[in-house]
Design an enzyme around this catalytic site. Structure first.
Site, PDB file in Angstrom:
ATOM      1  N   ASP A 403       3.488  -3.161   1.731  1.00  0.00           N
ATOM      2  CA  ASP A 403       3.592  -2.918   0.289  1.00  0.00           C
ATOM      3  C   ASP A 403       2.212  -2.798  -0.341  1.00  0.00           C
ATOM      4  O   ASP A 403       1.192  -3.041   0.306  1.00  0.00           O
ATOM      5  CB  ASP A 403       4.400  -4.033  -0.383  1.00  0.00           C
ATOM      6  N   GLU A 406      -0.144  -5.671  -0.104  1.00  0.00           N
ATOM      7  CA  GLU A 406      -0.634  -5.973   1.251  1.00  0.00           C
ATOM      8  C   GLU A 406      -0.134  -7.329   1.745  1.00  0.00           C
ATOM      9  O   GLU A 406      -0.860  -8.082   2.391  1.00  0.00           O
ATOM     10  CB  GLU A 406      -2.171  -5.910   1.288  1.00  0.00           C
TER      11      GLU A 406
END
Length: 615
Positions: A403, A406
């Site tokens: 995502d 991170e």
């Protein structure tokens, strides 16, 4: 005291100035690489030593308006010590202009010391520090050399080792430098001093120069360069002032006249733009932040794209173009990009975040729409085509990735929004190069996402969208807004999206206000972020405009919500610099400052005409 710190730099040299006016570190020969820890200090000695970090200084910091000169003022009951730091656009040198004002009705005599404990390079090795007969200090290893000099005659010096009896730091504590001319080791240090004599109520001023270069063993190259800079310092400063004046003049063409009537917004807008310029390297890379803790001195496609768009919106076209050239050179053969890169183009973290690929295409399309430059699309068509083909495969398979925060692996709402936008922008640019017939599959995939994403991500019971599917994550996350703003996969006035936004707004109850990433966030303790607060503000403003066009009587409440969130962001600007986060209890900057993405989101809001950035 205003705890702030600042940065000064050009596109090769960037310096971080700390809360007390100290030089924390330099990046050279590129913005963000390599790091040279400076650990500098100023000290006054009048019967006893007084370091710049001592408690009885009253310290304030600010930028000089419409320049990248950063000013630190240290004041006590006797003197006002002002340091003006800047890096000229024409030379890779940090110039520290020192002003000393005597506040008393009597003459003052004291010593002023400048101390350094510079560690050269990413992996410091044995170095040598030496005092030259030219009247300057040089510190060097096999790769770089730093020269420290002054246009005021240096009265004393010391070259030593930090944790030994020869340490210049110890000498300053005693008020007398031993004048050892050379020292070698892993932790060499040095100091220079001036005997200051100032009549009552009078002032004096002089410059300290810090000049880095690559080193080939010849001291004369850097000492001659220092002399040239010292002899032309006023012209060098004027050239930089004229450059900054030109930049501000260009910016003014793109700022709405009404905005210029609000002095605070206008001032922050100028500072935000000039800050972003200092994050842009000469080779095209744009770092996320000049920060080491957390370590954000790298190129993320996502952050660089938002920054490029912000610069483009205000008429700065060459830097986004250079960024796209940089990204084109480092693109993977399959059309993807890695998580982040050093500014020299070497990979750092090698995970794939698909949203970054979509973001780069989105930024390229915004650049094209603003410039109308078909040759731009032709030049980068191979890059665009490869990236879009990669996104198409990801979209059709709902391929998981990391995502944007991170933290997690899955299929995320924000990522799918960015994927949709990237494909739509690539499809739009295909018309400029007469390739539309060859990329019909992109158009079909765009329609597929438009239909499938809302259906797969919607939570019937919660009446809002999920953060991710595969695995399902029902967390309320501000990044879900990306489905609508800025990526336009779901209409801004879709009732499901409105309820998602309202759920996000209600989820955060910080003491200081603002919007965070998600309620369970623990990064730096979980705080409101500038970008997420602006994100919701931008969504509400866009919603207001759409509803207003439809003569919806409920439109005004969303404009009020947007303004309230924007005013919160304005409150937490630190002389025009925006951090990543604001401490949820204390209201002080947290994490990186300045964060490029925070400044970029502010500029996107201020630009107001968001139609140009909506795919």
């Amino acid at each position: 005291m205003i705890y702030m710190g600042g940065i000064v730099g050009n596109n090769s040299l960037l310096a971080k100035i700390g809360d007390y006016g100290e030089i924390e570190y330099l990046f050279y020969p590129q913005v963000g690489y390599e790091t040279h820890f400076f650990d500098s200090a100023l000290a006054v000695y009048d019967k006893k030593v007084k370091w710049h970090w001592d408690d009885d200084w009253d310290i304030t910091q600010k930028y000089i308006e419409e320049t990248n000169i950063f000013k630190t003022i240290l004041e006590d009951d006797k003197i006002i010590l002002t340091i003006k730091d800047f890096v000229p656009v024409s030379h890779n040198v940090l110039i520290r202009r020192v002003y000393i004002k005597n506040k008393l009705d009597k003459k003052l005599n004291f010593k002023l010391f400048f101390y350094e404990n510079l560690r050269i390079g990413e992996n410091p090795i044995t170095n040598t520090v030496k005092f030259l007969e030219d009247g300057c200090i040089v510190k060097y290893n096999g790769k770089y050399i730093f020269c420290i000099g002054s246009d005021k005659r240096i009265d004393s010096f010391q070259c030593g080792n930090r944790y030994s009896k020869t340490s210049a730091y110890i000498d300053i504590e005693n008020g007398i430098l031993k004048e050892h001319k050379e020292s070698s080791g892993l932790l060499t240090d040095s100091a220079i001093s001036w005997n200051i004599k100032i009549d009552e109520k009078r002032s004096l001023a002089f410059n300290i120069y810090i000049l880095p270069q690559r080193f080939d063993g010849d001291f004369s190259i850097i000492t001659e360069q220092l002399k040239i800079i010292m002899n032309n310092s006023e012209n060098i400063k004027n050239l930089s002032m004229n450059y900054w004046k030109h930049i501000i003049g260009e910016i003014n063409r793109f700022i709405h006249p009404e905005l210029r009537q609000n002095n605070k917004i206008y001032s922050i807008t100028k500072r935000a733009l000039m800050t972003l310029l200092m994050l842009c390297d000469k080779e095209g890379g744009i770092i996320a932040a000049p920060s080491l803790h957390p370590d954000y001195r790298y190129v993320w496609g996502r952050d660089g794209s938002y920054i490029s768009i912000a610069l483009d919106l205000f008429g700065i076209r060459n830097i986004p173009d250079r960024f796209f050239e940089f990204m084109s050179k480092i693109q993977n053969a399959d059309g993807s990009w890695l998580q982040n890169y050093y500014v020299n183009g070497k990979p750092r973290l090698t995970a794939i975040q698909t949203d970054q690929i979509g973001s780069i295409l989105w930024a390229m399309d915004v650049h094209y729409r603003l410039t109308g430059d078909r040759k731009f699309v032709e030049r980068y068509w191979n890059t665009i085509e490869k990236a879009a083909n990669y996104l198409r495969l990801v979209a059709l398979n709902f391929t998981p990735c990391f995502d944007l925060w991170e933290e997690r692996f899955g299929v995320f709402a924000y990522t799918m929004g960015a994927t949709y936008a990237g494909l739509k922008c690539a499809y739009s640019m295909s018309k400029a190069v007469n390739k539309r017939d060859k990329v019909k599959d992109w158009g079909k995939t765009i329609e597929f996402l438009k239909h499938e994403v809302p259906k797969r991500f919607y939570l019937e019971d919660e009446e809002r969208f999920a953060k991710s599917i595969n695995p399902l994550d029902k967390t309320i996350d501000t990044s879900i807004l990306g489905l609508s703003y800025p990526f336009n996969l779901i209409d801004v006035d879709d009732e499901r999206m409105i309820k998602t936004a309202e759920a996000i707004e209600k989820a955060f109850k910080y003491k200081v206000g603002g919007i965070g990433r998600y309620p369970e966030d623990i990064y730096f303790g979980g705080n409101p972020w500038i970008i997420t607060t602006l994100w919701l503000s931008l969504y509400y403003r866009r919603l207001y405009k759409v509803l207003k066009e439809k003569d919806d009587n409920g439109a005004d409440i969303y404009l009020q919500k947007s303004k309230k969130l924007f005013n919160w962001v304005m409150k937490y600007s630190f002389d025009g610099l925006f951090p990543e986060q604001i401490h949820k209890e204390l209201g002080v900057p947290m994490s990186a400052m300045p964060l490029g993405w925070s400044n970029a989101m502010f500029l996107i809001y201020v630009y107001e005409n968001d139609k140009v950035i909506i795919p």
